[in-house]
Design a protein around this motif. Structure first.
Motif, PDB file in Angstrom:
ATOM      1  N   GLY A 192       0.827  -1.205   0.000  1.00 25.66           N
ATOM      2  CA  GLY A 192       0.000   0.000   0.000  1.00 25.66           C
ATOM      3  C   GLY A 192       0.859   1.251   0.000  1.00 25.66           C
ATOM      4  O   GLY A 192       0.540   2.246  -0.679  1.00 25.66           O
ATOM      5  N   ALA A 193       1.971   1.173   0.755  1.00 23.42           N
ATOM      6  CA  ALA A 193       2.846   2.335   0.834  1.00 23.42           C
ATOM      7  C   ALA A 193       3.635   2.527  -0.444  1.00 23.42           C
ATOM      8  O   ALA A 193       3.897   3.656  -0.874  1.00 23.42           O
ATOM      9  CB  ALA A 193       3.794   2.188   2.024  1.00 23.42           C
ATOM     10  N   LEU A 194       4.011   1.398  -1.078  1.00 22.60           N
ATOM     11  CA  LEU A 194       4.901   1.480  -2.238  1.00 22.60           C
ATOM     12  C   LEU A 194       4.171   1.789  -3.531  1.00 22.60           C
ATOM     13  O   LEU A 194       4.709   2.427  -4.428  1.00 22.60           O
ATOM     14  CB  LEU A 194       5.668   0.158  -2.397  1.00 22.60           C
ATOM     15  CG  LEU A 194       6.765  -0.090  -1.343  1.00 22.60           C
ATOM     16  CD1 LEU A 194       7.244  -1.526  -1.424  1.00 22.60           C
ATOM     17  CD2 LEU A 194       7.913   0.882  -1.528  1.00 22.60           C
ATOM     18  N   LEU A 195       2.937   1.272  -3.664  1.00 25.27           N
ATOM     19  CA  LEU A 195       2.212   1.450  -4.930  1.00 25.27           C
ATOM     20  C   LEU A 195       1.243   2.622  -4.826  1.00 25.27           C
ATOM     21  O   LEU A 195       0.499   2.725  -3.850  1.00 25.27           O
ATOM     22  CB  LEU A 195       1.423   0.181  -5.261  1.00 25.27           C
ATOM     23  CG  LEU A 195       2.260  -1.080  -5.550  1.00 25.27           C
ATOM     24  CD1 LEU A 195       1.341  -2.281  -5.693  1.00 25.27           C
ATOM     25  CD2 LEU A 195       3.092  -0.885  -6.812  1.00 25.27           C
ATOM     26  N   PRO A 196       1.237   3.520  -5.824  1.00 24.77           N
ATOM     27  CA  PRO A 196       0.256   4.611  -5.821  1.00 24.77           C
ATOM     28  C   PRO A 196      -1.155   4.044  -5.967  1.00 24.77           C
ATOM     29  O   PRO A 196      -1.369   3.083  -6.702  1.00 24.77           O
ATOM     30  CB  PRO A 196       0.653   5.443  -7.047  1.00 24.77           C
ATOM     31  CG  PRO A 196       1.526   4.576  -7.873  1.00 24.77           C
ATOM     32  CD  PRO A 196       2.123   3.555  -6.996  1.00 24.77           C
ATOM     33  N   ARG A 197      -2.100   4.579  -5.210  1.00 24.86           N
ATOM     34  CA  ARG A 197      -3.425   4.024  -5.122  1.00 24.86           C
ATOM     35  C   ARG A 197      -4.187   4.017  -6.461  1.00 24.86           C
ATOM     36  O   ARG A 197      -4.847   3.046  -6.809  1.00 24.86           O
ATOM     37  CB  ARG A 197      -4.253   4.785  -4.069  1.00 24.86           C
ATOM     38  CG  ARG A 197      -4.949   3.813  -3.194  1.00 24.86           C
ATOM     39  CD  ARG A 197      -5.350   4.179  -1.845  1.00 24.86           C
ATOM     40  NE  ARG A 197      -4.655   3.419  -0.810  1.00 24.86           N
ATOM     41  CZ  ARG A 197      -4.776   2.104  -0.629  1.00 24.86           C
ATOM     42  NH1 ARG A 197      -5.537   1.376  -1.392  1.00 24.86           N
ATOM     43  NH2 ARG A 197      -4.133   1.510   0.337  1.00 24.86           N
ATOM     44  N   ASP A 198      -4.070   5.130  -7.191  1.00 21.76           N
ATOM     45  CA  ASP A 198      -4.787   5.159  -8.472  1.00 21.76           C
ATOM     46  C   ASP A 198      -3.815   5.027  -9.645  1.00 21.76           C
ATOM     47  O   ASP A 198      -3.773   5.841 -10.541  1.00 21.76           O
ATOM     48  CB  ASP A 198      -5.629   6.435  -8.599  1.00 21.76           C
ATOM     49  CG  ASP A 198      -4.874   7.628  -8.046  1.00 21.76           C
ATOM     50  OD1 ASP A 198      -5.470   8.410  -7.314  1.00 21.76           O
ATOM     51  OD2 ASP A 198      -3.635   7.730  -8.327  1.00 21.76           O
ATOM     52  N   GLY A 199      -3.028   4.011  -9.562  1.00 17.89           N
ATOM     53  CA  GLY A 199      -2.060   3.712 -10.620  1.00 17.89           C
ATOM     54  C   GLY A 199      -2.734   3.027 -11.784  1.00 17.89           C
ATOM     55  O   GLY A 199      -3.957   2.881 -11.817  1.00 17.89           O
ATOM     56  N   ALA A 200      -1.894   2.619 -12.706  1.00 22.96           N
ATOM     57  CA  ALA A 200      -2.393   1.983 -13.933  1.00 22.96           C
ATOM     58  C   ALA A 200      -3.147   0.697 -13.638  1.00 22.96           C
ATOM     59  O   ALA A 200      -4.071   0.340 -14.346  1.00 22.96           O
ATOM     60  CB  ALA A 200      -1.230   1.700 -14.875  1.00 22.96           C
ATOM     61  N   ALA A 201      -2.715  -0.037 -12.574  1.00 27.07           N
ATOM     62  CA  ALA A 201      -3.370  -1.299 -12.268  1.00 27.07           C
ATOM     63  C   ALA A 201      -4.744  -1.020 -11.692  1.00 27.07           C
ATOM     64  O   ALA A 201      -5.593  -1.876 -11.680  1.00 27.07           O
ATOM     65  CB  ALA A 201      -2.547  -2.106 -11.262  1.00 27.07           C
TER      66      ALA A 201
END
Lengths: 519, 275
Positions: free
Chosen positions: B266-275
């Protein structure tokens, strides 16, 4: 003469349907029997380390017994069994030829099949066996639709190995009376007919290759789920078997069977007897290359009808006598002993094939040696050579005792080389065989035995119990009695050891008959 | 996803019930007997998806195999659909329970279709019916019929093999499916897709599923309830939420890993990323 235009190729080819047919029949039957026994045994034992070890150990031991010995052992075994069944159940079976050969070869075929089946089945991934259980297969469904198909390549490799072994080893079934491609090899080796030896080797190698390839076709078809290929392979083997059955069916079963042991003189004499029978309008076939231990029992049980043996051989080997009797007395005694087994001692051919001390004629004349008694005084300065068994035989002990013989040195030699060795002066005296053709070839002389220390080895014609009252047979053989002199037999043996077309047993037998007619 | 799941009430007769079950194995070469399962009592309700979590040697696989009698218990009873398994014919029992093996357990000498159709065939289903069923199952596990039907297992990818394994387990319309680390050897993407697909099948076909895994994250994501095994003993069982209240240190440790991973992700990946 070129090797390719040698007429013996044609002669060899003429025997092919009979020899090949019998060879295929005996090896395919043995292989089938071996498979029927080995496969279930391997399957049953595969998960029991103890019985698995025992089974493989036993099969390995069988494998270490030389093929020839294994085949030879089965003959007396079955003979004893046959006499038991006669006593218990009132029927017997022939312990000669086909049956002992099939049983011994089947036993011989077992190891590769057992080992590969067990290895193949145990090598199946255990997780797949578990999966088979997991999807609801019974143990036998798992065996037949998962384990055996997965182990198939290894099992088939075992079957193919064993097929090649059995086909090769089947050539050794000739001495126990089973006609096979080995007849070429045994006859060829004994009469120095290299065309026959080569023909036999090529034929059995070719047969082994063909069967191996047919099995490969079946394996390939089964593995790749190509039914057509498997069917082709199966049909090929079936066709091979069917083709070999035809000539036997066409052959008459009422013919006389003439036996012969495994040396050239025997091949010539059996050819001569067969020829005489045919000349008298009887049908006759030869069963050649029989072991000395087999041929007498085969006659006693009516598996062969007639053959030539030697009085001293029967006296010592068959009836286990160690004393040496004068010629007439021994023959008379032998006749009585044989009659107890219902065997007819029909008569003597007129020559002896005995041990004798032999030296070059020129040398003997020069030294003034005519008899063994003359030799005795000179012996301490001379050397003697004999075959591998001579010096441990009672004949030698008797000879030494009778004449007080003592040589400077004694050597053991291959019989074929002995004569050349004495001719070239490498040794001074040899213990040779009186009817050997090489005596004539090298101009050697057989020393007299005035004290009759050597037992007599008269060539005698023996008839099977069922031929005791067979007048036609006896009339056909009558002219041979007392009519083959030692010189004629030596010349015949010399001719038979030649390596050309006129040295075939049949050709030599015809020559010998002409000599008899000239007398 | 977890929040959408209804809490299952325990029906009167569980589909699978272990009561004080124990199993030991021969240690081999005179060694002491190895205790694989030690006094385990566990019930699996109809329609439930139970994950059994534990390290290697914890006895989880043994526990699973006791249910379809690939292994028989030394002590205690195992009941399947209200019937003591000892009283059943093991072969018939296995034909009505689907089983998915660790590496697929597909028979390498049989085509995909033959592998899938094996249990119906053993049950005597006519071959035209089996053919239809195979096509249906290939569609169900989302494999292209024309591409895969006649292939040999060796020609498939790991994920495809495991889909065939699932199809085979479902072929005879079982009510119960046992899965032995079915997705363990797959790459994460395939594993995720396959897990989701199976979860959907479980629901659609109203199956009762027991799945073994050593991966707590997978267990939490797929199962209704989780049983934790360690050294042959059942340490804890319950919904993921219930497990968090366990007094066993090992259970808490097992639960900490996915949580920590998810926090870090959660900390490493941006919440509204491409995925």
């Amino acid at each position: 003469m070129s090797i390719l235009t040698d007429p013996r190729w044609g002669e060899a080819a003429a025997h092919l349907p009979d020899y090949l047919g019998n060879h295929v029949r005996v090896s395919v039957t043995a292989l089938a029997l071996g498979l029927v026994v080995s496969l279930p045994l391997a399957i049953a034992a595969r998960n029991h380390p103890l019985s698995r070890g025992a089974l493989l150990g036993l099969a390995s031991i069988v494998q270490t017994v030389p093929g020839l010995a294994l085949l030879a052992l089965f003959y007396p075994l079955l003979l004893a069994l046959a006499s038991l069944t006669v006593g218990w159940f009132g029927f017997g079976f022939s312990a000669f030829g086909f049956l002992p050969a099939v049983l011994a070869l089947a036993l011989y075929s077992m190891l590769p099949v057992l080992r590969n089946t067990i290895t193949g089945l145990n090598g199946v991934d255990p997780s797949l066996v578990e999966a088979a259980q997991g999807v609801g297969m019974t143990p036998s469904q798992s065996l037949f639709s998962v384990e055996l198909p997965l182990a198939l390549p290894i099992i088939m490799a075992g079957i193919r190995t064993s097929a090649v072994w059995v086909i090769g080893t089947a050539t050794l079934s000739t001495p126990i009376g089973q006609t096979s491609l080995g007849n070429y090899i045994f006859a060829g080796l004994q009469t120095q007919n290299w065309v026959f030896v080569l023909f036999g080797c090529f034929a059995s190698a070719a047969l082994a290759l063909v069967v191996d390839q047919l099995l490969a076709l079946i394996e390939n078809g089964l593995r790749g789920r190509k039914r057509l290929r498997a069917a082709f392979g199966g049909a090929g083997i079936a066709a091979l078997v069917a083709a070999t059955l035809v000539p036997t069916m066409a052959r008459s079963s009422s013919s006389y069977i003439v036996g012969a042991k495994t040396f050239a003189e025997q091949y010539v004499l059996s050819a001569l007897i067969a020829e005489r029978l045919r000349a008298a309008g009887l049908s006759a076939t030869s069963r050649e290359g029989l072991g000395s231990n087999v041929i007498f029992d085969a006659l006693a049980t009516n598996d062969i009808d007639v053959y030539v043996d030697y009085s001293g051989t029967l006296w010592a080997n068959q009836f286990h006598h160690t004393d040496i009797r004068p010629r007439e007395e021994l023959l008379g005694e032998l006749k009585t002993l044989l009659a107890k087994q219902h065997i007819t001692l029909f008569g003597e051919l007129g020559f002896e094939n005995a041990y004798a001390l032999v030296m070059p004629k020129a040398r003997a004349d020069k030294l003034g040696i005519r008899s063994i008694a003359d030799l005795a005084t000179r012996a301490p300065a001379l050397s003697i050579a004999g075959d591998y068994e001579f010096f441990s035989r009672p004949e030698w002990a008797g000879l030494q005792k009778a004449y007080g013989l003592s040589f400077r040195t004694q050597r053991q030699m291959q019989p074929d080389f002995m004569y050349a060795a004495v001719a070239s002066g490498e040794v001074d005296v040899i213990a040779g065989y009186t009817s050997d053709g090489l005596i004539k070839k090298y101009d050697l002389v057989v020393l007299d035995d005035p004290k009759h220390a050597m037992p007599p080895y008269d060539a005698i014609v023996l008839l099977a119990p069922k031929r005791a009252g067979d007048e036609k047979l006896q009339a056909a053989l009558q002219p041979l009695l007392g009519s083959i002199g030692i010189d004629a037999m030596r010349e015949a043996n010399l001719r038979a050891s030649g390596n050309d077309a006129s040295s075939s047993p049949d050709a030599v037998a015809r020559w010998l008959w002409e000599q008899i007619g000239k007398q | 996803m977890q929040s959408q799941r209804p809490t299952l009430k325990m029906p009167a007769t569980p589909m699978i019930a272990y009561a004080h079950v124990a199993k030991t194995f021969d240690g081999g070469n005179g060694a002491e007997r190895v205790v694989a399962v030690d006094d385990v009592s566990l019930e699996v309700a109809e329609g439930e998806f139970l994950a059994i979590v534990g390290g290697s040697g914890s006895g989880k696989t043994t526990l699973l195999r006791l249910a379809n009698r690939l292994i028989d218990a030394d002590r205690g009873t195992v009941m399947v659909e209200g019937e003591d398994v000892r009283a059943t014919d093991p072969v018939r029992l296995r034909r009505r329970i689907g089983y998915v093996f660790q590496h697929g357990g597909l028979f390498p000498h049989m085509s995909v279709a033959a592998n899938i159709g094996i249990t119906p065939k053993l049950l005597g289903t006519p071959s035209y019916k089996i053919a239809g069923r195979v096509d249906e199952l290939l569609a169900l596990v989302r494999l292209d019929r024309a591409l895969h039907r006649d292939r040999l297992p060796g020609e498939l990818s790991g994920g495809q093999r495991q889909r065939v394994g699932v199809a085979r387990a479902l072929a005879a319309n079982p009510r119960i499916v046992l899965m032995d680390e079915p997705f363990g050897a797959l790459d994460p993407l395939t594993r995720d897709a396959l897990g989701d697909d199976y979860r959907a099948l479980h629901k659609k076909l109203a199956l009762t599923t027991v799945m073994i895994t050593h991966d707590m994250t997978e267990a939490i994501l797929l199962a209704d309830r989780i049983a934790v095994m360690c050294a042959g003993r059942l340490l804890a069982q319950g919904t993921p939420a219930e497990l968090t209240t366990s007094s066993e240190a090992y259970v808490i440790e097992l639960l900490r890993t996915p949580r920590r991973q998810s926090e870090r992700l959660g900390a490493l990946l941006p919440r509204d990323g491409a995925a």
